[in-house]
Scaffold this active site. Structure first.
Site, PDB file in Angstrom:
ATOM      1  N   TRP A 191     -17.428 -54.880 -10.248  1.00  0.00           N
ATOM      2  CA  TRP A 191     -17.235 -55.047  -8.591  1.00  0.00           C
ATOM      3  C   TRP A 191     -16.937 -53.653  -8.206  1.00  0.00           C
ATOM      4  O   TRP A 191     -16.331 -53.270  -7.039  1.00  0.00           O
ATOM      5  CB  TRP A 191     -15.673 -55.652  -8.571  1.00  0.00           C
ATOM      6  CG  TRP A 191     -15.426 -56.736  -9.477  1.00  0.00           C
ATOM      7  CD1 TRP A 191     -15.850 -57.824  -9.757  1.00  0.00           C
ATOM      8  CD2 TRP A 191     -14.593 -56.744 -10.411  1.00  0.00           C
ATOM      9  NE1 TRP A 191     -15.517 -58.559 -10.727  1.00  0.00           N
ATOM     10  CE2 TRP A 191     -14.507 -57.956 -11.140  1.00  0.00           C
ATOM     11  CE3 TRP A 191     -13.355 -55.985 -10.861  1.00  0.00           C
ATOM     12  CZ2 TRP A 191     -13.426 -58.443 -12.275  1.00  0.00           C
ATOM     13  CZ3 TRP A 191     -12.467 -56.221 -11.870  1.00  0.00           C
ATOM     14  CH2 TRP A 191     -12.605 -57.456 -12.730  1.00  0.00           C
ATOM     15  N   GLY A 192     -17.622 -52.551  -8.561  1.00  0.00           N
ATOM     16  CA  GLY A 192     -17.359 -51.172  -7.901  1.00  0.00           C
ATOM     17  C   GLY A 192     -16.392 -50.547  -8.338  1.00  0.00           C
ATOM     18  O   GLY A 192     -16.042 -49.375  -8.009  1.00  0.00           O
ATOM     19  N   ASP A 197     -18.498 -59.127 -16.837  1.00  0.00           N
ATOM     20  CA  ASP A 197     -17.374 -59.142 -16.152  1.00  0.00           C
ATOM     21  C   ASP A 197     -16.684 -58.049 -16.665  1.00  0.00           C
ATOM     22  O   ASP A 197     -16.808 -57.245 -17.543  1.00  0.00           O
ATOM     23  CB  ASP A 197     -17.000 -60.408 -15.994  1.00  0.00           C
ATOM     24  CG  ASP A 197     -16.510 -60.624 -14.435  1.00  0.00           C
ATOM     25  OD1 ASP A 197     -16.276 -59.844 -14.040  1.00  0.00           O
ATOM     26  OD2 ASP A 197     -16.536 -61.713 -14.199  1.00  0.00           O
ATOM     27  N   ASP A 213     -15.609 -60.158  -4.924  1.00  0.00           N
ATOM     28  CA  ASP A 213     -16.324 -61.328  -4.939  1.00  0.00           C
ATOM     29  C   ASP A 213     -16.896 -61.730  -3.483  1.00  0.00           C
ATOM     30  O   ASP A 213     -16.063 -61.709  -2.685  1.00  0.00           O
ATOM     31  CB  ASP A 213     -15.401 -62.542  -5.660  1.00  0.00           C
ATOM     32  CG  ASP A 213     -15.527 -62.615  -7.137  1.00  0.00           C
ATOM     33  OD1 ASP A 213     -15.946 -61.383  -7.641  1.00  0.00           O
ATOM     34  OD2 ASP A 213     -14.928 -63.124  -7.581  1.00  0.00           O
TER      35      ASP A 213
HETATM   36  C1  GAL Z   1     -15.413 -62.731 -11.328  1.00  0.00           C
HETATM   37  C2  GAL Z   1     -16.909 -62.235 -11.084  1.00  0.00           C
HETATM   38  C3  GAL Z   1     -17.437 -63.872 -10.454  1.00  0.00           C
HETATM   39  C4  GAL Z   1     -17.417 -64.812 -11.407  1.00  0.00           C
HETATM   40  C5  GAL Z   1     -15.806 -65.005 -11.932  1.00  0.00           C
HETATM   41  C6  GAL Z   1     -15.902 -65.696 -13.222  1.00  0.00           C
HETATM   42  O1  GAL Z   1     -14.888 -61.509 -11.724  1.00  0.00           O
HETATM   43  O2  GAL Z   1     -16.953 -61.544  -9.993  1.00  0.00           O
HETATM   44  O3  GAL Z   1     -18.489 -63.463  -9.821  1.00  0.00           O
HETATM   45  O4  GAL Z   1     -18.153 -64.387 -12.439  1.00  0.00           O
HETATM   46  O5  GAL Z   1     -15.339 -63.681 -12.378  1.00  0.00           O
HETATM   47  O6  GAL Z   1     -14.476 -65.967 -13.823  1.00  0.00           O
END
Ligand code: GAL
Length: 373
Positions: free
Chosen positions: A162-163, A127, A184
C-alpha cells in the site's frame, strides 16, 4: 522474468472477498475467454485472500488449500486455466497472517514459493498485514523475492504494501514486478479521486520492470460486491479506466465478468486505451499543470505519438488549457497535432493551444499524432 508492460488480468477480492472457489475461478476464466477480454490482453486470473486452510500442513509446513473451496487443490485448477490460454495467480502475505487472518508466508517464504511453483502458479500478490516488528518491510519483500527467483518457475511478484514505509524507495530492490502505490480502492467516485490524486508525485518510480499499481479496477461493480459502495456512473468508470491506463497501472478487473453488462465489457476492452497502457516504450507519464484535482497528464509513446489525458475531479465544470510547448514541443517550428479521442473516435487538429471546458467529473483521453503544418 522482466515485466515490460503493466500486467492485465482479474482478481477475486473486489467483488467476492473471501467467497473464492474452484468453480468461481473456472467460470471467470471461461468468461474472460468468451467475452473477448482474454483477446484484449487480460491474462492473469488471481485468487485473492482466504483460499487456504487456517493451519499449515503439520508435516510439510505447506499451506493447504481449503478443501471446501478448492476440493481438487490448486494444480488441477492451474492446468484448467492454462488450458484456456490464461495464467493463474494466488495470494499470500509478508506477515505471519494474511489480512483476513489466514496463515501468512513469514518464515515460510521458500516453502511457499516452492509449492506455488509446483502447483503451476504464475503470479503472487503479496500483502503486508501482521508483519513482525523486528523485520523491516524491504527485507520481508526481499525474502519472498529471493524465494520466487529460486523456485524454478516464472512467477510475477505483485507487492501489496500500500505504499507504506516508503515502499517506493526500496521496492525495486526486491524483485517485485508491480507495487501497490495506494491504499485499498472502493467502488465510489471519492475513492477513485483520492487514489488518483495520490499518484501525482509517484510517476518517477513507475517504470518497466516494476509498475505503480493503483489497485484493482472497480469498473462495472455498480455498487455491488465486497468493496461496493455507492458505485459510479458509466462516465466515471470510463474516467477511472482511462486514468489507470494512461498512468501505466496494471489493469486488474474487479467486477464479476460472468455477468457484466455490455457497457462494462466495452469499457474494459477499449483497444485504444489498452494500447496506451501497453505501449511498448512504457515511458513515464508526466503532469503538465500543477492541479492534482484537475490534472493534465502526457505520455510520449513508442513511435512518436503522445497520449494526453485531462481529468476533472471537481464537482463543477472546469476550464482546461495548455500549450503544446508544455509537452516539450516548440510552437514556432514544430508540427501541429492531430488529437484522436479514444472513446468517441473524433479527431481535431491542434496548432498551439488546447482549450476546453469539461463538466464535473468529465475527462478526455487522446492519442495525438504529429502532422506537418
Ligand atoms: C488488503 C489488500 C486488498 C486485499 C485484502 C485481502 O490488504 O490491499 O487488495 O488483498 O487485503 O485481505
Amino acid at each position: 522474468m522482466i515485466q515490460k508492460t503493466p500486467p492485465l488480468g482479474w482478481n477475486s477480492w473486489n467483488t467476492f472477498g473471501c467467497e473464492v472457489s474452484d468453480q468461481l475461478i473456472r467460470e471467470t476464466a471461461e468468461a474472460l475467454v468468451s467475452s473477448g477480454l482474454k483477446d484484449a490482453g487480460y491474462t492473469y486470473v488471481v485468487i485473492d485472500d482466504c483460499w487456504a486452510q487456517k493451519e499449515r500442513d503439520p508435516v510439510t509446513g505447506r499451506l493447504v488449500p481449503d478443501g471446501k473451496k478448492f476440493p481438487e487443490g490448486i494444480r488441477p485448477l492451474a492446468d484448467y486455466v492454462h488450458g484456456l490460454g490464461l495464467k493463474l495467480g494466488i495470494y499470500s502475505c509478508a506477515g505471519e497472517f494474511t489480512c483476513a487472518q489466514y496463515p501468512g508466508s513469514y518464515d515460510y517464504e521458500f516453502v511457499d514459493a516452492e509449492a506455488f511453483a509446483e502447483w503451476g502458479v504464475d503470479f503472487l500478490k503479496y500483502d503486508y498485514c501482521f508483519r513482525p516488528r523486528e523485520t523491516p518491510g524491504h527485507l520481508l519483500y526481499k525474502r519472498m523475492g529471493a524465494a520466487l527467483a529460486n523456485c524454478g518457475r516464472d512467477i510475477l511478484f505483485s507487492a501489496c504494501s500500500w505504499g507504506a514505509d516508503d515502499t517506493k524507495n526500496w521496492i525495486k530492490t526486491t524483485g517485485a514486478h508491480m507495487w501497490r502505490s495506494t491504499g485499498d480502492i472502493w467502488d465510489s467516485w471519492e475513492s477513485i479521486k483520492k487514489l488518483a490524486m495520490q499518484q501525482t508525485d509517484l510517476q518517477e518510480y513507475n517504470a518497466p520492470g516494476c509498475f505503480n499499481d493503483m489497485d484493482m479496477l472497480v469498473v462495472g461493480m455498480n455498487g455491488s460486491g465486497h468493496v461496493g459502495l455507492t458505485g459510479c456512473t458509466a462516465e466515471e468508470y470510463r474516467l477511472h479506466f482511462s486514468l489507470w491506463a494512461l498512468l501505466a497501472s496494471p489493469l486488474i478487473i474487479g467486477c464479476d465478468v460472468r455477468s457484466m453488462t455490455e457497457e462494462t465489457r466495452a469499457i474494459l476492452s477499449n483497444r485504444e486505451a489498452l494500447a496506451i497502457n501497453q505501449d511498448p516504450a512504457a515511458r513515464q507519464p508526466f503532469m503538465i499543470n500543477s492541479h492534482a484535482d484537475r490534472p493534465i497528464w502526457v505520455r510520449q509513446l513508442d513511435g512518436g505519438d503522445y497520449a494526453i489525458g485531462l481529468f476533472n475531479f471537481l464537482d463543477n465544470e472546469s476550464r482546461f488549457h495548455f500549450s503544446i510547448a508544455d509537452m516539450g514541443l516548440s510552437r514556432v517550428c514544430d508540427r501541429q497535432l492531430e488529437f484522436r479521442d479514444v472513446w468517441s473516435g473524433e479527431t481535431r487538429l491542434v496548432k498551439g493551444f488546447y482549450c476546453e471546458t469539461l463538466p464535473a467529473h468529465g475527462f478526455r483521453l487522446f492519442r495525438a499524432k504529429l502532422r506537418s503544418l
